[in-house]
Structures are given as structure tokens and as C-alpha cells.
Design an enzyme around this catalytic site. Structure first.
Site, PDB file in Angstrom:
ATOM      1  N   TYR A 104       0.571  -1.172   0.059  1.00  0.00           N
ATOM      2  CA  TYR A 104      -0.225  -0.479  -0.286  1.00  0.00           C
ATOM      3  C   TYR A 104       0.727   1.141   0.320  1.00  0.00           C
ATOM      4  O   TYR A 104       1.646   1.361   0.628  1.00  0.00           O
ATOM      5  CB  TYR A 104      -1.085   0.143   1.021  1.00  0.00           C
ATOM      6  CG  TYR A 104      -2.187  -1.222   1.255  1.00  0.00           C
ATOM      7  CD1 TYR A 104      -3.244  -0.195   0.832  1.00  0.00           C
ATOM      8  CD2 TYR A 104      -2.341  -1.933   1.279  1.00  0.00           C
ATOM      9  CE1 TYR A 104      -4.141  -0.955   0.292  1.00  0.00           C
ATOM     10  CE2 TYR A 104      -2.832  -2.868   1.395  1.00  0.00           C
ATOM     11  CZ  TYR A 104      -4.496  -2.404   1.254  1.00  0.00           C
ATOM     12  OH  TYR A 104      -5.190  -3.515   1.262  1.00  0.00           O
ATOM     13  N   TYR A 143      -0.346 -10.133   0.790  1.00  0.00           N
ATOM     14  CA  TYR A 143       0.782  -9.376   2.215  1.00  0.00           C
ATOM     15  C   TYR A 143       0.768 -10.436   2.593  1.00  0.00           C
ATOM     16  O   TYR A 143      -0.285 -10.336   3.483  1.00  0.00           O
ATOM     17  CB  TYR A 143       1.291  -8.164   1.170  1.00  0.00           C
ATOM     18  CG  TYR A 143      -0.114  -6.981   2.237  1.00  0.00           C
ATOM     19  CD1 TYR A 143      -0.341  -7.373   3.504  1.00  0.00           C
ATOM     20  CD2 TYR A 143      -1.115  -6.872   1.487  1.00  0.00           C
ATOM     21  CE1 TYR A 143      -1.971  -6.285   4.163  1.00  0.00           C
ATOM     22  CE2 TYR A 143      -2.673  -7.040   1.636  1.00  0.00           C
ATOM     23  CZ  TYR A 143      -2.956  -6.586   3.025  1.00  0.00           C
ATOM     24  OH  TYR A 143      -4.050  -5.828   3.154  1.00  0.00           O
ATOM     25  N   ARG A 153      -3.010 -12.143   3.614  1.00  0.00           N
ATOM     26  CA  ARG A 153      -3.944 -11.337   2.988  1.00  0.00           C
ATOM     27  C   ARG A 153      -4.224 -12.426   1.818  1.00  0.00           C
ATOM     28  O   ARG A 153      -3.015 -11.864   1.461  1.00  0.00           O
ATOM     29  CB  ARG A 153      -4.306  -9.533   3.372  1.00  0.00           C
ATOM     30  CG  ARG A 153      -4.571  -9.579   4.487  1.00  0.00           C
ATOM     31  CD  ARG A 153      -5.272  -9.647   5.788  1.00  0.00           C
ATOM     32  NE  ARG A 153      -6.756 -10.230   4.876  1.00  0.00           N
ATOM     33  CZ  ARG A 153      -7.628  -9.197   4.606  1.00  0.00           C
ATOM     34  NH1 ARG A 153      -7.521  -8.173   4.888  1.00  0.00           N
ATOM     35  NH2 ARG A 153      -9.091  -9.863   4.138  1.00  0.00           N
ATOM     36  N   HIS A 156      -7.781  -8.259  -2.089  1.00  0.00           N
ATOM     37  CA  HIS A 156      -8.730  -8.015  -2.161  1.00  0.00           C
ATOM     38  C   HIS A 156      -8.394  -6.586  -2.803  1.00  0.00           C
ATOM     39  O   HIS A 156      -7.180  -5.911  -2.531  1.00  0.00           O
ATOM     40  CB  HIS A 156      -9.010  -8.327  -0.917  1.00  0.00           C
ATOM     41  CG  HIS A 156      -7.659  -7.497   0.181  1.00  0.00           C
ATOM     42  ND1 HIS A 156      -6.497  -8.225   0.474  1.00  0.00           N
ATOM     43  CD2 HIS A 156      -7.704  -6.232   0.627  1.00  0.00           C
ATOM     44  CE1 HIS A 156      -6.644  -7.270   1.415  1.00  0.00           C
ATOM     45  NE2 HIS A 156      -6.699  -5.986   1.271  1.00  0.00           N
ATOM     46  N   HIS A 158     -10.270  -2.632  -1.271  1.00  0.00           N
ATOM     47  CA  HIS A 158     -11.431  -2.288  -0.413  1.00  0.00           C
ATOM     48  C   HIS A 158     -12.261  -1.227  -1.281  1.00  0.00           C
ATOM     49  O   HIS A 158     -11.799  -0.912  -2.186  1.00  0.00           O
ATOM     50  CB  HIS A 158     -10.788  -1.506   0.941  1.00  0.00           C
ATOM     51  CG  HIS A 158      -9.845  -1.797   1.661  1.00  0.00           C
ATOM     52  ND1 HIS A 158      -9.487  -2.281   2.892  1.00  0.00           N
ATOM     53  CD2 HIS A 158      -8.332  -2.329   1.656  1.00  0.00           C
ATOM     54  CE1 HIS A 158      -9.322  -2.967   3.285  1.00  0.00           C
ATOM     55  NE2 HIS A 158      -8.261  -3.566   2.430  1.00  0.00           N
TER      56      HIS A 158
END
Lengths: 233, 191
Positions: A104, A143, A153, A156, A158
Site C-alpha cells: 500500500y 501480502y 491476506r 483484495h 477495499h
């Protein structure tokens, strides 16, 4: 009573329990008291309608700061609907995600994976009159995270959606079909009902796929519908 | 065709800031907004009393007349073109937030009674698998005695929903801390 609109309560098992021990961060943050049920008043059946102007380019995450993002281009499209299948028009959809390497653009993300100078991972769009929306983005990478030993995770995206009322506000995560990490993920598996969990997984769609450009994934977002008759508190 | 089924919620996670927390969404009032300016400061704490620096609060409230800027609100009261009732605030490194808005008017309740003036809050954070919903009420307001939501709360927990006057601040300065857990756990609502 002002207005007869009321929104249905969710079926048991659709939403996660706040205290889900497998997701370690819930231990100190999930409230211990059951929430106090109240009737729906104007406070709940009205709701914010952020009316900022969203530029058309904000739905395309594949180009940022003057260049093309790395990774597999994908289209994520669908409709914002209510439980009666009616499209939810002109509602703000905001998305955020890791880049193709699973990183991110955020100061607190310490994952040792490269940032992409041409990927912000942030997008917005207003739904169309029939609830339709469409993003062009990059398939996010998986990640690691510190929840438990060897925790990863699943891939995905959000999503944040307002809908017509304070009662319909929804923030969720969209996953990808066939991801082997889904079975191991405490956040995905915090949804008790297996059929409800499956609704968080987008469907690959060859019709949405753009030849020579990007694979298409369909993801409909279904918000609370109106109760058939005004609910008695 | 079968009607579609509700999409489950998932946690907002730790990385929402760049996407969701924007300066323009923190500004609920402009110079022309009608009503009494108020400032509400507070802190979000977890079950250990530790700050929650990665939370987001969304505010939804009626205008100074008690009308919501929304087509479902059919009251005859004036709409204020300079107030829309929505604000979004990220907590800072110490779990603190600061809401500058106007004192809301009283809006109708689910039946016929007037509700006491209040702000509706959604709180999102890593570790919260769903938002939690609460309300900020104001001290010394007679309508608090008859407010349906307040009265649905056990008497010994009601105080968690009522802001206190900030002793360090000006007259229209309030304090409202949010405890996700612990002896002073804030009351959250199932709406």
C-alpha cells in the site's frame, strides 16, 4: 412518524461478529456489550450524500503521476443494488488497494515490497442511474501481516459505499475467485455464513473482459433493502 | 430471478487514510452556515485504554433547525444550503479527533416524539469487523429525558452518550471520548 421508509435488519450470519478471536486486533477493540437496538428514525433513514465532484479519471487506477502502473490490468464492475434488486443511483463508491506487489502507498505499510511510482491504489466513482459502476485497476498482490505465524491476506480490494441512508452505509472487501489464501484468512472467514462469504468473491466475466487489455471481474454490492412494512421497534 | 442477497461487511483495515480521509470532508461548516458553532474534541481508546490512532469517524446530523439534508426528510423546516450534515474525521497519532460543526436542532423520532439534538456517528477501525454506531448528545437538554434512543439504554450507561462541557475550552466546546471496550465502554446502537 416522519416517512415510512425502514431498512431491513440483516439476516443472522451475514455480517461478521465483532469479537472474532481469529482476527487478533478484535481482542482489544471489539465492544463487549451487545449493541442497543433502536427504532429507525429520520436519523437513520436519511444519510449523507457526499456530493464532491468526482472526475472521470478517478475510476482508472492504472495511470498515475504520468505513467502506467505495473501489474495485471483488471476491470472491476457491477451494480450497487438493494435487496430488492433495485439499482442505487448516484452514490459514491471509494476503493483502495495494495499494488501488484502487495504494497500500500501508506506510511504504516512496512512490507518489504516495492512501491509503484505510477500506482496510488485509490479510486472513486459515482454509481450510474441504474447503480452501475466500473473501475479499471491493477490486480492487487497478496501480502503478509502480523496476525499469526505466516499470515497472508488474500488479494483484495477495499470498497466503501454510502447508499441512500445512514442505515445502508457499507465498507467491505472484494476478493478474487480461486485464491488459496481465502480458506486461511480470518477476516474473510469472520463472516459466519458460507454463502454470504462467497458473495465477497468477485466472478471472472469474459463479457466484461476487454480484448487485448484487461480481464473483467463482476462484483455487485448489495445494500440493505426497505422493509415491506414499517418495522415495529 | 431471486433477489440479490446482502453484501457482508469487512473491516476498514489500517490503510484507508489516503482513500477516505480528505481535508474537505472534515469541513462541515462554512462562514455562511446558520447555527451555533460547536467544537467536539475527544479520543478513541481500546480496552487497555490505549489510543486508537487508525480510526475514522463519520458524522451525520441535522441542521440548526432539526432538518436533515435528504429527500426522505419532508419537514417544513428550512434547509440550509451551506450545511449538508456530513463530516469524516481520521483520528491522529494519539487517537484524538476534533469535530467543528453547528449545534443540531431537534428532529422527529421514530414515532411522534421529538428526538433530543444529537450527532449520529459511525466509527471504523482496524480490528472492528463492522462499523460501530453511536450518538453524541448534549448536556442539560430537557429533550434528553424523553429521547427514545437514550431511554433504550440502561440508565447507568447513558452518560457515555452525553458530551461534557470542556472545562479547558470555550462555552461551546465539548468533550466526547469513545471507549471501544472496558469499564467505560461507550454505548453502541444496532440500527
Amino acid at each position: 412518524m416522519e416517512g415510512d421508509a425502514r431498512y431491513r435488519r440483516e439476516p443472522i450470519g451475514t455480517h461478521p461478529r465483532l469479537d472474532s478471536p481469529a482476527y487478533a486486533s478484535t481482542a482489544k477493540r471489539a465492544p463487549r456489550h451487545a449493541p442497543v437496538r433502536i427504532g429507525q428514525s429520520l436519523s437513520e433513514i436519511t444519510g449523507p450524500r457526499p456530493c464532491e465532484s468526482v472526475a472521470p479519471g478517478e475510476a482508472d487506477l492504472t495511470r498515475w503521476d504520468g505513467g502506467a502502473a505495473m501489474g495485471e490490468r483488471i476491470i472491476v464492475a457491477g451494480c450497487v443494488l438493494d435487496e430488492d434488486g433495485r439499482g442505487v443511483p448516484r452514490t459514491l463508491i471509494e476503493i483502495w488497494q495494495a499494488n501488484a506487489a502487495g504494497r500500500y502507498r501508506h506510511d504504516n505499510d512496512r512490507h518489504d515490497a516495492p512501491l509503484d511510482p505510477h500506482f496510488s491504489g485509490v479510486g472513486r466513482i459515482m454509481s450510474e442511474a441504474n447503480g452501475a459502476y466500473r473501475f479499471m485497476t491493477i490486480k492487487p498482490g497478496a501480502y503478509p501481516w502480523g496476525n499469526h505465524h505466516n499470515a497472508w491476506r488474500p488479494q483484495h480490494i477495499h470498497l466503501s459505499v454510502f447508499g441512500p441512508a445512514f442505515a445502508t452505509r457499507l465498507i467491505t472487501q472484494m476478493y478474487f475467485p480461486g485464491d488459496p489464501l481465502l480458506a486461511l484468512d480470518p477476516i474473510f472467514n469472520s463472516v459466519p455464513d458460507a454463502a454470504a462469504r462467497d458473495r465477497l468473491v468477485a466472478a471472472f466475466d469474459i463479457e466484461l473482459t476487454e480484448p487485448g487489455r484487461a480481464l473483467g471481474y463482476r462484483f455487485d454490492i448489495v445494500l440493505r433493502g426497505r422493509a415491506a412494512t414499517p418495522a415495529v421497534n | 430471478m431471486a433477489p440479490p442477497r446482502l453484501t457482508p461487511v469487512q473491516t476498514v483495515g489500517p490503510f484507508f487514510g489516503p482513500a477516505l480521509v480528505r481535508r474537505e470532508l472534515e469541513q462541515m461548516v462554512v462562514a455562511e452556515t446558520r447555527g451555533t458553532r460547536i467544537t467536539i474534541t475527544g479520543q478513541i481508546c481500546d480496552g487497555d485504554g490505549a489510543d486508537v490512532p487508525d480510526a475514522m469517524i463519520e458524522v451525520w446530523q441535522a441542521n440548526a433547525e432539526g432538518r436533515y439534508d435528504h429527500p426522505e426528510d419532508h419537514q417544513e423546516k428550512l434547509l440550509d444550503p451551506n450545511f449538508h450534515g456530513f463530516g469524516r474525521f481520521g483520528t491522529d497519532a494519539n487517537g484524538r479527533f476534533r469535530i467543528v460543526t453547528i449545534e443540531p436542532g431537534a428532529a422527529p423520532g421514530p414515532r411522534t416524539t421529538l428526538q433530543a439534538p444529537h450527532l449520529n456517528l459511525s466509527i471504523f477501525a482496524r480490528g472492528l469487523l463492522n462499523r460501530v454506531v453511536t450518538r453524541i448528545y448534549f448536556p442539560g437538554v430537557p429533550l434528553n429525558e424523553t429521547d427514545e434512543a437514550l431511554n433504550a439504554v440502561p440508565a447507568d450507561r447513558r452518560a457515555t452518550l452525553i458530551a461534557t462541557r470542556d472545562p479547558a475550552g470555550a462555552l461551546d466546546s465539548y468533550r466526547f471520548d469513545i471507549f471501544l471496550q472496558g469499564a467505560r465502554e461507550t454505548v453502541f446502537f444496532d440500527i
